[in-house]
Scaffold this active site. Sequence first.
Site, PDB file in Angstrom:
ATOM      1  N   MET A 149     -16.684  -3.408  19.059  1.00  0.00           N
ATOM      2  CA  MET A 149     -15.777  -2.358  18.586  1.00  0.00           C
ATOM      3  C   MET A 149     -14.671  -2.088  19.605  1.00  0.00           C
ATOM      4  O   MET A 149     -13.500  -1.959  19.247  1.00  0.00           O
ATOM      5  CB  MET A 149     -16.550  -1.071  18.304  1.00  0.00           C
ATOM      6  CG  MET A 149     -15.699   0.010  17.655  1.00  0.00           C
ATOM      7  SD  MET A 149     -16.544   1.578  17.475  1.00  0.00           S
ATOM      8  CE  MET A 149     -17.868   1.143  16.370  1.00  0.00           C
TER       9      MET A 149
ATOM     10  N   LYS B 271       7.520   0.157   6.407  1.00  0.00           N
ATOM     11  CA  LYS B 271       6.213   0.625   5.941  1.00  0.00           C
ATOM     12  C   LYS B 271       5.118   0.284   6.957  1.00  0.00           C
ATOM     13  O   LYS B 271       5.323  -0.567   7.835  1.00  0.00           O
ATOM     14  CB  LYS B 271       5.892  -0.004   4.583  1.00  0.00           C
ATOM     15  CG  LYS B 271       5.785  -1.530   4.607  1.00  0.00           C
ATOM     16  CD  LYS B 271       5.830  -2.113   3.194  1.00  0.00           C
ATOM     17  CE  LYS B 271       5.735  -3.626   3.232  1.00  0.00           C
ATOM     18  NZ  LYS B 271       6.019  -4.222   1.900  1.00  0.00           N
TER      19      LYS B 271
ATOM     20  N   TYR C 233     -23.015  -9.293  21.717  1.00  0.00           N
ATOM     21  CA  TYR C 233     -23.972  -8.923  20.676  1.00  0.00           C
ATOM     22  C   TYR C 233     -24.486 -10.141  19.919  1.00  0.00           C
ATOM     23  O   TYR C 233     -23.727 -11.084  19.655  1.00  0.00           O
ATOM     24  CB  TYR C 233     -23.327  -7.966  19.677  1.00  0.00           C
ATOM     25  CG  TYR C 233     -23.116  -6.562  20.205  1.00  0.00           C
ATOM     26  CD1 TYR C 233     -24.150  -5.870  20.847  1.00  0.00           C
ATOM     27  CD2 TYR C 233     -21.899  -5.909  20.047  1.00  0.00           C
ATOM     28  CE1 TYR C 233     -23.958  -4.571  21.314  1.00  0.00           C
ATOM     29  CE2 TYR C 233     -21.698  -4.616  20.500  1.00  0.00           C
ATOM     30  CZ  TYR C 233     -22.736  -3.950  21.137  1.00  0.00           C
ATOM     31  OH  TYR C 233     -22.551  -2.681  21.595  1.00  0.00           O
TER      32      TYR C 233
ATOM     33  N   ARG D 120       2.670  -7.555 -10.140  1.00  0.00           N
ATOM     34  CA  ARG D 120       2.029  -6.535  -9.302  1.00  0.00           C
ATOM     35  C   ARG D 120       2.510  -5.163  -9.758  1.00  0.00           C
ATOM     36  O   ARG D 120       1.750  -4.393 -10.315  1.00  0.00           O
ATOM     37  CB  ARG D 120       2.371  -6.821  -7.831  1.00  0.00           C
ATOM     38  CG  ARG D 120       1.608  -5.985  -6.860  1.00  0.00           C
ATOM     39  CD  ARG D 120       1.833  -6.419  -5.429  1.00  0.00           C
ATOM     40  NE  ARG D 120       3.177  -6.111  -4.934  1.00  0.00           N
ATOM     41  CZ  ARG D 120       3.554  -6.278  -3.668  1.00  0.00           C
ATOM     42  NH1 ARG D 120       2.699  -6.760  -2.773  1.00  0.00           N
ATOM     43  NH2 ARG D 120       4.773  -5.971  -3.282  1.00  0.00           N
TER      44      ARG D 120
HETATM   45  C1  LIG Z   1       6.929  -5.368   2.072  1.00  0.00           C
HETATM   46  C2  LIG Z   1       8.018  -5.656   1.108  1.00  0.00           C
HETATM   47  C3  LIG Z   1       9.196  -6.308   1.526  1.00  0.00           C
HETATM   48  C4  LIG Z   1       9.360  -6.929   2.901  1.00  0.00           C
HETATM   49  O1  LIG Z   1       8.864  -8.237   2.908  1.00  0.00           O
HETATM   50  P1  LIG Z   1       8.956  -9.173   4.209  1.00  0.00           P
HETATM   51  O2  LIG Z   1       8.326 -10.444   3.795  1.00  0.00           O
HETATM   52  O3  LIG Z   1       8.174  -8.462   5.270  1.00  0.00           O
HETATM   53  O4  LIG Z   1      10.391  -9.275   4.558  1.00  0.00           O
HETATM   54  C5  LIG Z   1      10.241  -6.404   0.616  1.00  0.00           C
HETATM   55  N1  LIG Z   1      10.115  -5.928  -0.634  1.00  0.00           N
HETATM   56  C6  LIG Z   1       8.990  -5.330  -1.084  1.00  0.00           C
HETATM   57  C7  LIG Z   1       8.913  -4.856  -2.488  1.00  0.00           C
HETATM   58  C8  LIG Z   1       7.898  -5.189  -0.233  1.00  0.00           C
HETATM   59  O5  LIG Z   1       6.764  -4.635  -0.684  1.00  0.00           O
END
Ligand SMILES: *Cc1c(COP(=O)(O)O)cnc(C)c1O
Length: 368
Positions: free
Chosen positions: A313, A38, A264, A136
């Site tokens: 930036m 991701k 800045y 979550r």
């Molecule tokens: C992002 C994520 C992972 C990966 O976690 P890491 O700590 O990067 O290995 C695994 N399971 C879910 C549900 C995630 O959202």
Amino acid sequence: MSDPKETILEIDLGALEHNYHFLKSRLNPNTKFLAVVKAFAYGSEAIAIAKKMEALGVDYFAVAYTKEGAILRDQGITTPILVLHPQPVNFPELIDRCLEPSLYSARVLKAFMEAAKDSHQTDYPVHLKFNTGLNRLGFWENDVAHVTARLKDCKELKVVSLFSHLAASDDVTEGAFNKRQIERFTAITKKLENIWEHKPMYHLLNTSGILNYPEGQFDMVRSGIGLYGYSNDPSIDKKLKAVGTLKTVISQIHNIAAEETVGYNRAYTAPGFRKIATLPLGHADGIGRIYGNARGTVMINGKQAPIIGNVCMDMLMVDITGIPCQEGDEVVLFGKGHSAEEVAAGASTISYELLTGISQRVKRIILS
Ligand SMILES: *Cc1c(COP(=O)(O)O)cnc(C)c1O
């Protein structure tokens, strides 16, 4: 290693392979491996990473959102892709690209059943997410009856996995909580055991879970950060290799006198004679303002130079007093020789945030 002429993110696929083998060595021989790609593969380059992982024989991929999976399909990735947090508006595209949704609530389950029916699917692979304490996403244990009722006689869907996520797998003081999550997850799998024609895969662990709770492996594990070279554990970090190295060059060097200010809002005042260097990257590239005023450092010719004043930036300035270097020399922001975990700690954050924040303006160079 390449010699940068501009700001680049170097992506070392050999390091990825090393990390994959390291993590695999921590697993039972039959445990499957899901690579989390991701957020542009944690800010690196999702396509190159996914192709390499596919070549290495990884079992599954996961992305957060539908579009991320569609991009992988466009590039010819054929390995199954779990979409961790799909939104119902994207279900037609998700089905069209043979992506596999995580179904995490009654609303999402209902919407996906309708989408699957509309497109005349049978046995479409889906994953059920249960909440065991992170609070979550996910069904609750007491949703089991509802889920069972919905899935009974539903020809459109086939549950290929049941999963949950640990809340504090990296935190050594939370052993009891993690163990309770493993127990809750086990209880949920048992409650559902009798409804399957084909038993789905069970999976719970992320990278820190793999390292700290081997008893929670079930059928598959999901690793992201570990593949990219970080583990939330300094002793393990030594055994991993950074996949991404953010590099740039010195654009210009100035010699300034005491009481001169830099950048800045004149946020830095030289306490005496100083040699400073201006670098061609800034907060638009992912080095946030938080790293200014000496909270972040860069590496130049093996020496650490603090970031001074406010990060702009498109640029930032570093104090190179006493460091032998010249305009055009290489600078490492993080990666090989300058751990992203340590850099991130300077800004009270974690490697995940620093890595995923590197913007698309930064050129990616793949080292294979
Ligand atoms: C992002 C994520 C992972 C990966 O976690 P890491 O700590 O990067 O290995 C695994 N399971 C879910 C549900 C995630 O959202």
